[in-house]
Design a protein around this motif. Structure first.
Motif, PDB file in Angstrom:
ATOM      1  N   ASP A 321      50.640  40.892  56.411  1.00 29.07           N
ATOM      2  CA  ASP A 321      49.604  40.625  55.418  1.00 29.07           C
ATOM      3  C   ASP A 321      49.730  41.668  54.317  1.00 29.07           C
ATOM      4  OD1 ASP A 321      47.402  40.113  53.946  1.00 29.07           O
ATOM      5  OD2 ASP A 321      45.948  40.825  55.441  1.00 29.07           O
ATOM      6  N   ASN A 323      47.890  42.438  51.807  1.00 29.81           N
ATOM      7  CA  ASN A 323      46.688  43.224  51.482  1.00 29.81           C
ATOM      8  C   ASN A 323      46.506  44.399  52.427  1.00 29.81           C
ATOM      9  OD1 ASN A 323      45.690  41.772  49.219  1.00 29.81           O
ATOM     10  ND2 ASN A 323      45.296  40.093  50.646  1.00 29.81           N
ATOM     11  N   SER A 324      46.659  44.128  53.744  1.00 31.26           N
ATOM     12  CA  SER A 324      46.449  45.244  54.670  1.00 31.26           C
ATOM     13  C   SER A 324      47.611  46.236  54.579  1.00 31.26           C
ATOM     14  CB  SER A 324      46.215  44.754  56.103  1.00 31.26           C
ATOM     15  OG  SER A 324      47.165  43.812  56.435  1.00 31.26           O
ATOM     16  N   SER A 327      46.661  48.367  51.598  1.00 30.99           N
ATOM     17  CA  SER A 327      45.524  49.278  51.816  1.00 30.99           C
ATOM     18  C   SER A 327      45.905  50.389  52.785  1.00 30.99           C
ATOM     19  CB  SER A 327      44.252  48.543  52.263  1.00 30.99           C
ATOM     20  OG  SER A 327      44.562  47.407  52.971  1.00 30.99           O
ATOM     21  N   ASP A 347      44.728  47.569  43.622  1.00 35.42           N
ATOM     22  CA  ASP A 347      44.244  46.356  42.971  1.00 35.42           C
ATOM     23  C   ASP A 347      44.915  45.148  43.634  1.00 35.42           C
ATOM     24  OD1 ASP A 347      43.485  44.392  41.275  1.00 35.42           O
ATOM     25  OD2 ASP A 347      44.748  45.050  39.583  1.00 35.42           O
ATOM     26  N   THR A 348      44.189  44.473  44.516  1.00 35.35           N
ATOM     27  CA  THR A 348      44.791  43.311  45.195  1.00 35.35           C
ATOM     28  C   THR A 348      44.065  42.042  44.771  1.00 35.35           C
ATOM     29  OG1 THR A 348      43.389  43.675  47.096  1.00 35.35           O
ATOM     30  CG2 THR A 348      45.592  44.578  47.208  1.00 35.35           C
ATOM     31  N   ASP A 349      44.764  40.933  44.893  1.00 34.53           N
ATOM     32  CA  ASP A 349      44.215  39.696  44.358  1.00 34.53           C
ATOM     33  C   ASP A 349      44.561  38.535  45.290  1.00 34.53           C
ATOM     34  OD1 ASP A 349      43.582  37.546  42.736  1.00 34.53           O
ATOM     35  OD2 ASP A 349      45.514  37.625  41.694  1.00 34.53           O
ATOM     36  N   PRO A 351      44.786  36.304  49.148  1.00 31.75           N
ATOM     37  CA  PRO A 351      45.623  36.482  50.341  1.00 31.75           C
ATOM     38  C   PRO A 351      47.105  36.418  49.992  1.00 31.75           C
ATOM     39  CG  PRO A 351      44.659  34.288  50.323  1.00 31.75           C
ATOM     40  CD  PRO A 351      44.096  35.003  49.152  1.00 31.75           C
ATOM     41  N   SER A 385      49.328  47.577  42.915  1.00 27.68           N
ATOM     42  CA  SER A 385      48.667  46.271  42.849  1.00 27.68           C
ATOM     43  C   SER A 385      49.482  45.172  43.512  1.00 27.68           C
ATOM     44  CB  SER A 385      48.388  45.918  41.390  1.00 27.68           C
ATOM     45  OG  SER A 385      49.606  45.867  40.713  1.00 27.68           O
ATOM     46  N   LEU A 386      48.779  44.111  43.842  1.00 27.01           N
ATOM     47  CA  LEU A 386      49.423  42.962  44.502  1.00 27.01           C
ATOM     48  C   LEU A 386      48.892  41.686  43.854  1.00 27.01           C
ATOM     49  CD1 LEU A 386      50.042  42.454  48.200  1.00 27.01           C
ATOM     50  CD2 LEU A 386      48.751  40.708  47.025  1.00 27.01           C
ATOM     51  N   SER A 387      49.794  40.768  43.549  1.00 23.15           N
ATOM     52  CA  SER A 387      49.353  39.479  42.995  1.00 23.15           C
ATOM     53  C   SER A 387      50.311  38.393  43.481  1.00 23.15           C
ATOM     54  CB  SER A 387      49.342  39.536  41.470  1.00 23.15           C
ATOM     55  OG  SER A 387      50.645  39.812  41.027  1.00 23.15           O
ATOM     56  N   ARG A 388      49.939  37.144  43.233  1.00 23.53           N
ATOM     57  CA  ARG A 388      50.798  36.052  43.688  1.00 23.53           C
ATOM     58  C   ARG A 388      51.156  35.195  42.490  1.00 23.53           C
ATOM     59  NH1 ARG A 388      50.755  32.381  48.927  1.00 23.53           N
ATOM     60  NH2 ARG A 388      52.307  30.955  48.109  1.00 23.53           N
TER      61      ARG A 388
END
Ligand SMILES: Nc1ncnc2c1ncn2[C@@H]1O[C@H](COP(=O)(O)OP(=O)(O)OP(=O)(O)O)[C@@H](O)[C@H]1O
Ligand SMILES: [Mg+2]
Length: 466
Positions: A321, A323-324, A327, A347-349, A351, A385-388
């Motif tokens: 995952d 996001n985890s 973090s 900065d996550t956005d 799943p 940051s994370l984005s899709r």
């Protein structure tokens, strides 16, 4: 045995086989034609006599007249060498064209039997004089159901045998001579054709003695040799590049290890010069340990990279995952950024699932964050940051650090490459090459945007797991 000798031998064998086959076919053809011509003349003679001799028990004179008339009326028929004999029904000979007893035509019981069955026979029998064999046509002439007489026309096979023997002799001479000539010619031509290979052999000898700069001139017109030369030159170029890479690699590796080693040596020598207090020894050992850890890190990374090159590292792919993961890294790294008064933001956005090796992905992010931290001055900012984006997960590490000059960007992922050694005295230039390998082994890519004095952004693209 050399290729050219082998080729020449194969070539000669092929030529000899083809010529022998052709000669055999020609021999059989000639034999057939000559024999049919002979048979035809014998048949014509027998037919003419059959029509000219009266169909009553013949007398020698009747036959003589018929023969003379035939000679007169059919000047085109080749009568030379044709013997004629006529028997009556009681098997007594009534006409012999030859004056010599030795030139008599043989007649067998089988011929008679065939004749009685109204059949013409055409046979080849040994001549009575023991010379060449004779071709004999035996034709019975019937008057109603009674055999009136029997005509025999025969000719020696001597002329045919002679012609065929000459043909055989010519072939016996021609086949070996042509084979030798063509084989020799083939040997000479292949020698010429293969000459450019000598250049390749010589060049490869030179290369084996370590001279990778050598290239073969591509002047050959035949496309195979041109392709070979081109492929050889390209191979040499690749070899030169890999050789250079290995050389740089070992030079860099020894250089990187030399620094901590000389520090270790200097400190140890200094501490041995005079007696020191326990506190002082502790300090020296602590500092030595630091250098040892540095060396360990270099050696570990080098080992990892060489294993990666050999394809010996197996990814433990699990569902991660994003996001985890981020973090977790964020929590772990915050202490370091706080120490330097740098503001770290996460900065996550939405799943984001990734199929990958969690430990390696964590190592990747830690390396990027460590760089951001190293190359960003106090009170700066780092954003993780994370984005899709469609089928891809984008993870980026942006900082407000010193940035990377544009012309250096293509090299920062190379092993041991450092933009400015003085600004990263603790580094070895291996972190980003490791990152690149990790990203690529996850079928992803890594990009960098940077402006000197303003900051950098490293973006990792990984395939998303749906
Ligand atoms: N965020 C960044 N900002 C500015 N320069 C960077 C940044 N990240 C990497 N660089 C430059 O790229 C070079 C290569 O980075 P890399 O991580 O491979 O090596 P390193 O950080 O010097 O050493 P190591 O990671 O092996 O301890 C660095 O020396 C540095 O000059
Ligand atoms: Mg680094």
């Amino acid at each position: 045995m050399t290729i050219r000798t082998k080729l020449a031998i194969w070539f000669s064998i092929l030529v000899a086989v083809v010529l022998t086959l052709l000669a055999g076919i020609r021999y059989a053809g000639y034999k057939q034609v000559l024999q049919s011509q002979k048979d035809y003349s014998l048949k014509v003679v027998a037919d003419i006599l059959d029509t000219s001799i009266p169909r009553k028990p013949p007398k020698k004179d009747d036959v003589q007249i018929a023969v003379s008339r035939m000679v007169r009326d059919y000047p085109d028929i080749e009568l030379k060498g044709i013997l004629i004999e006529v028997y009556d029904s009681s098997r007594s000979i009534i006409f012999i064209s030859s004056l010599s007893e030795a030139e008599r035509l043989p007649i067998t019981e089988e011929m008679w039997n065939k004749a009685l069955r109204r059949k013409i026979s055409l046979t080849t029998l040994p001549a009575l004089d023991g010379d060449a064999s004779m071709r004999i046509l035996t034709k019975p002439v019937f008057n109603r159901n009674n055999l009136v007489y029997l005509i025999q026309a025969g000719s020696s096979m001597h002329d045919i045998d002679n012609t065929l023997e000459n043909l055989l002799l010519v072939n016996l001479f021609l086949i070996p001579t042509t084979t030798i000539l063509i084989g020799g010619g083939g040997w000479f031509l292949t020698r010429r054709a293969l000459r450019p290979l000598d250049a390749v052999i010589k060049a490869s000898h030179r290369i084996s003695s370590g001279n990778f700069q050598h290239r073969i001139e591509i002047s050959e017109t035949s496309s195979e040799i041109r392709d070979l030369t081109r492929a050889f030159n390209q191979m040499t170029e690749r070899l030169e590049a890999s050789f250079q890479q290995i050389q740089n690699f070992s030079e860099n590796a020894s250089h990187e290890l030399r620094i901590p080693l000389s520090i270790l040596r200097g400190q140890t020598e200094l501490s041995l010069k005079k007696f020191r207090s326990e506190e002082e020894y502790r300090k020296i050992l602590e500092s030595n340990l630091e250098e040892i850890l540095r060396m360990e890190k270099i050696v570990e990374r080098l080992l990892f990279l060489s294993k990666a090159d050999r394809g010996e590292i197996e990814l433990n792919r699990v569902e991660v995952d994003g996001n985890s993961l981020l973090s977790g890294v964020y929590e772990q790294f915050q202490i370091h950024t706080q120490e330097k008064n740098i503001h770290l933001t996460l900065d996550t956005d939405g799943p984001a699932l990734i199929k990958g090796d969690e430990i390696l992905l964590r190592e990747l992010l830690l390396n990027l964050l460590q760089n951001a931290l190293t190359y960003t001055p106090k009170f700066g900012e780092i954003i993780l940051s994370l984005s899709r984006e469609e089928e891809q997960i984008l993870i980026s590490v942006a900082d407000t650090g010193c940035g990377i000059p544009e012309d250096e960007i293509p090299y920062i992922f190379d092993r041991f490459y450092q933009v400015d050694k003085s600004r990263s005295s603790q580094g070895h230039g291996l972190g980003l090459s490791l990152c690149k390998w990790i990203v690529e082994s996850h079928q992803g890519r890594i990009t960098v945007e940077s402006t000197v004095g303003k900051g950098s952004r490293f973006t990792v693209y990984l395939p998303a797991k749906d």
